[in-house]
Design a protein around this motif. Structure first.
Motif, mmCIF file in Angstrom:
data_model
loop_
_atom_site.group_PDB
_atom_site.id
_atom_site.type_symbol
_atom_site.label_atom_id
_atom_site.label_comp_id
_atom_site.label_asym_id
_atom_site.label_seq_id
_atom_site.Cartn_x
_atom_site.Cartn_y
_atom_site.Cartn_z
ATOM 1 N N GLU A 170 15.621 20.725 9.742
ATOM 2 C CA GLU A 170 16.072 21.689 8.720
ATOM 3 C C GLU A 170 17.491 22.403 8.905
ATOM 4 N N SER A 171 17.619 22.578 10.475
ATOM 5 C CA SER A 171 18.672 23.173 10.718
ATOM 6 C C SER A 171 19.976 22.057 10.759
ATOM 7 N N ARG A 172 19.559 21.019 11.212
ATOM 8 C CA ARG A 172 20.489 19.818 11.326
ATOM 9 C C ARG A 172 20.994 19.375 9.889
ATOM 10 N N ALA A 173 20.170 19.342 8.828
ATOM 11 C CA ALA A 173 20.489 19.073 7.677
ATOM 12 C C ALA A 173 21.197 20.203 6.911
ATOM 13 N N ALA A 174 20.904 21.410 6.981
ATOM 14 C CA ALA A 174 21.798 22.611 6.696
ATOM 15 C C ALA A 174 22.962 22.637 7.256
ATOM 16 N N ARG A 175 23.196 22.343 8.580
ATOM 17 C CA ARG A 175 24.616 22.291 9.139
ATOM 18 C C ARG A 175 25.460 21.009 8.449
ATOM 19 N N ASP A 176 24.698 19.977 8.439
ATOM 20 C CA ASP A 176 25.661 18.817 7.906
ATOM 21 C C ASP A 176 25.662 18.664 6.588
ATOM 22 N N ARG A 177 25.106 19.490 5.662
ATOM 23 C CA ARG A 177 25.161 19.244 4.193
ATOM 24 C C ARG A 177 26.564 19.515 3.667
ATOM 25 N N HIS A 178 27.168 18.561 2.700
ATOM 26 C CA HIS A 178 28.176 18.469 2.194
ATOM 27 C C HIS A 178 28.440 17.667 1.155
ATOM 28 N N VAL A 179 29.334 18.041 0.199
ATOM 29 C CA VAL A 179 29.652 16.848 -0.770
ATOM 30 C C VAL A 179 31.276 16.922 -0.895
ATOM 31 N N THR A 180 31.917 15.607 -0.846
ATOM 32 C CA THR A 180 33.180 15.681 -0.872
ATOM 33 C C THR A 180 33.844 14.834 -1.976
ATOM 34 N N LEU A 181 34.604 15.321 -2.855
ATOM 35 C CA LEU A 181 35.141 14.886 -4.198
ATOM 36 C C LEU A 181 36.608 14.575 -3.650
ATOM 37 N N SER A 182 36.974 13.006 -3.663
ATOM 38 C CA SER A 182 38.267 12.523 -3.210
ATOM 39 C C SER A 182 38.940 12.012 -4.577
ATOM 40 N N GLU A 183 40.238 12.618 -4.977
ATOM 41 C CA GLU A 183 40.616 11.857 -6.074
ATOM 42 C C GLU A 183 41.436 10.902 -5.604
ATOM 43 N N GLN A 184 41.170 9.714 -6.715
ATOM 44 C CA GLN A 184 41.767 8.526 -6.496
ATOM 45 C C GLN A 184 43.108 8.460 -7.130
ATOM 46 N N PRO A 185 44.147 7.597 -7.084
ATOM 47 C CA PRO A 185 45.314 7.440 -7.606
ATOM 48 C C PRO A 185 45.270 7.044 -9.165
ATOM 49 N N ASP A 186 44.035 6.512 -9.624
ATOM 50 C CA ASP A 186 43.892 5.953 -10.879
ATOM 51 C C ASP A 186 43.235 6.995 -11.705
ATOM 52 N N GLY A 187 43.139 8.445 -11.137
ATOM 53 C CA GLY A 187 42.198 9.319 -11.868
ATOM 54 C C GLY A 187 40.681 9.235 -11.594
ATOM 55 N N ARG A 188 40.196 8.248 -10.965
ATOM 56 C CA ARG A 188 38.885 8.315 -10.609
ATOM 57 C C ARG A 188 38.487 9.402 -9.650
ATOM 58 N N LEU A 189 37.063 9.613 -9.201
ATOM 59 C CA LEU A 189 36.825 10.498 -8.139
ATOM 60 C C LEU A 189 35.826 9.790 -7.393
ATOM 61 N N ARG A 190 36.026 9.738 -5.881
ATOM 62 C CA ARG A 190 35.221 9.264 -5.049
ATOM 63 C C ARG A 190 34.114 10.304 -4.634
ATOM 64 N N LEU A 191 32.968 9.981 -4.842
ATOM 65 C CA LEU A 191 31.789 10.912 -4.375
ATOM 66 C C LEU A 191 31.068 10.651 -3.053
ATOM 67 N N THR A 192 31.281 11.528 -2.085
ATOM 68 C CA THR A 192 30.404 11.079 -0.916
ATOM 69 C C THR A 192 29.810 12.404 -0.330
ATOM 70 N N GLY A 193 28.805 12.255 0.512
ATOM 71 C CA GLY A 193 28.284 13.612 1.035
ATOM 72 C C GLY A 193 26.697 13.290 1.682
ATOM 73 N N SER A 194 26.307 14.475 2.045
ATOM 74 C CA SER A 194 24.875 14.301 2.711
ATOM 75 C C SER A 194 24.231 15.523 2.038
ATOM 76 N N LEU A 195 22.949 15.425 1.461
ATOM 77 C CA LEU A 195 22.081 16.450 0.772
ATOM 78 C C LEU A 195 21.125 16.513 1.850
ATOM 79 N N ASP A 196 20.540 17.767 2.002
ATOM 80 C CA ASP A 196 19.411 18.368 2.647
ATOM 81 C C ASP A 196 18.315 17.903 1.726
ATOM 82 N N THR A 197 17.157 17.768 2.515
ATOM 83 C CA THR A 197 16.134 17.601 1.993
ATOM 84 C C THR A 197 15.468 17.918 0.480
ATOM 85 N N GLU A 198 15.669 19.343 0.380
ATOM 86 C CA GLU A 198 15.370 19.790 -0.921
ATOM 87 C C GLU A 198 16.713 19.403 -1.969
#
Length: 416
Positions: free
Chosen positions: A179-207
């Motif tokens: 749980e501690s590792r998941a809380a530390r590593d949780r993130h969502v990254t929104l990366s703008e692409q040149p053509d207006g699209r959005l790249r969505l990446t990340g790591s969600l905790d269990t909940e």
């Protein structure tokens, strides 16, 4: 060893010349089991050789930068496979004797060896060497029944079998650590692409992962036999539907509590003729078709520019199908009205049958409920929609699908 391997190679080569079609089914099954055991035994020999060559520094002595690089060239492997071979060799070398014997005897696979070795290491750190020895026997027995993935999951409960006196405390400690590792590593990254699209990446905790799956899983099933979207595309569309629902509730903070708002910037002459491409307030651009679709159930602020670029008028939000009108639409359609769709009203947009951009009014007679998938389908496809004589929606398929173009209706939702 070389002579023995050469003889084994000859025996295996002779098997390739045998006519398998002439064997009965039981013999084929038995031969498959033997071939599998042989494969594991050969793998054990191969890993032992790799480990010894790695320890001697053969690769660097022959000019390679690492054993993995040397194996890549020597065995014509991909660099990832070569690195994995070196790692597995080290794992096998460090594994308990019982695990190495099980692999040499063909009782376990390479992947199972990795799982067993890692699990035994964890048991030893928590419960000591005696418990680790017991764990080897239990895990090898399980490996005869379960693949590596299931074996890993079962391995999380191994302490209950070999050291029950510390199992509960260890499980709680492991859960808190995870749980501690998941809380530390949780993130969502929104990366703008040149053509207006959005790249969505990340790591969600269990909940958060459970919440996301609960929200989108019901929406990821194919919408019908004609739904050609890939699973990834269906998950994309489901996430968009969840966002639309969240915006529609009105319970989000002021920054995002309204439906999607577009700012369409165009010249006055173009506005009179037809909608031009739309410009979002985030800077992205949309095709006229996308603007028309979003105009059905989103707030558009037309910004009209004069010939010199000055703002002539910024209109107010209008033509939304909300309140009593939407409730009447829900009562009439019961959900997505497209034939064969079972999406409920809360997942649906209110679509203008005659586009608002073309002068269509905001009324029950000019509206129909459509889920996100079929809303896009209507705007980009060849289907048309109209109200039948009884005031309920009916859809006209394209001629390529039905040469007679007989109207179709949704019979899934109960009608009054």
């Amino acid at each position: 060893m070389i002579d023995a391997l050469a003889q084994a190679e000859s025996a295996v080569a002779a098997c390739l010349d045998r006519a398998t079609w002439a064997a009965d089914e039981q013999d084929l099954v038995t031969a498959l089991d033997v071939a599998h055991r042989l494969e594991q035994r050969v793998a054990a020999i191969k890993l032992t050789l790799v480990r010894e060559l790695d320890g001697r520094g053969t690769a660097t002595a022959q000019g390679a930068s690492s054993t993995a690089v040397w194996l890549r060239d020597r065995l014509r492997l991909g660099v990832g496979a070569a690195r994995r071979l070196v790692e597995l060799a080290a794992t096998l070398d460090a594994a308990p004797v019982g695990v190495r014997d099980a692999l040499a005897g063909g009782a376990v696979t390479i992947e199972q060896v990795r799982v067993i070795a890692e699990t035994v290491e964890t048991v030893q750190s928590v419960a000591g060497a005696a418990a680790a020895d017991k764990a080897v026997g239990v895990l090898v027995d399980w490996a005869a029944q379960f693949d590596a993935a299931l074996l890993r999951r079962l391995g999380t409960r191994i302490l209950g079998h070999v050291a029950p006196e510390v199992a509960d405390a260890a499980a709680q400690a492991a859960l808190r650590a995870e749980e501690s590792r998941a809380a530390r590593d949780r993130h969502v990254t929104l990366s703008e692409q040149p053509d207006g699209r959005l790249r969505l990446t990340g790591s969600l905790d269990t909940e958060a992962a459970a919440l996301l799956r609960a929200a989108i899983d019901p929406l990821t099933a194919p919408a019908g036999p004609d739904d050609t979207r890939t699973p990834g595309q269906r998950r994309h569309d489901a996430l968009a539907d969840v966002c639309r629902l969240a915006l529609r509730t009105g319970e989000l903070p002021d920054h995002g509590g309204d439906p999607t708002q577009l700012v369409v910037t165009t010249t006055y002459d173009m506005l009179r003729q037809h909608l031009d491409t739309g410009t979002l307030d985030t800077g992205g651009h949309l095709t006229p078709e996308a603007v028309r679709r979003l105009a059905c159930d989103a707030a558009i602020l037309p910004a009209v520019l004069g010939s010199t670029g000055q703002v002539l008028d910024v209109g107010r939000q209008r033509r939304l199908i909300t309140g009593p009108l939407r409730r009447a639409l829900v009562l009439r359609d019961g959900g997505c009205a497209f034939p064969g769709c079972d999406r409920p009203p809360r997942w649906c947009d209110a679509h203008h049958i005659q586009h608002w951009a073309d002068g269509g009014d905001t009324s029950l007679a000019n509206a129909v409920l459509l889920c996100g998938h079929h809303h896009r389908h209507i705007h980009h496809g060849d289907w048309t929609v109209r109200l039948g004589g009884d005031g309920h929606p009916e859809f006209i398929p394209p001629a390529w699908l039905d040469p007679d173009q007989l109207p179709r209706r949704n019979h899934y939702h109960r009608r009054r």
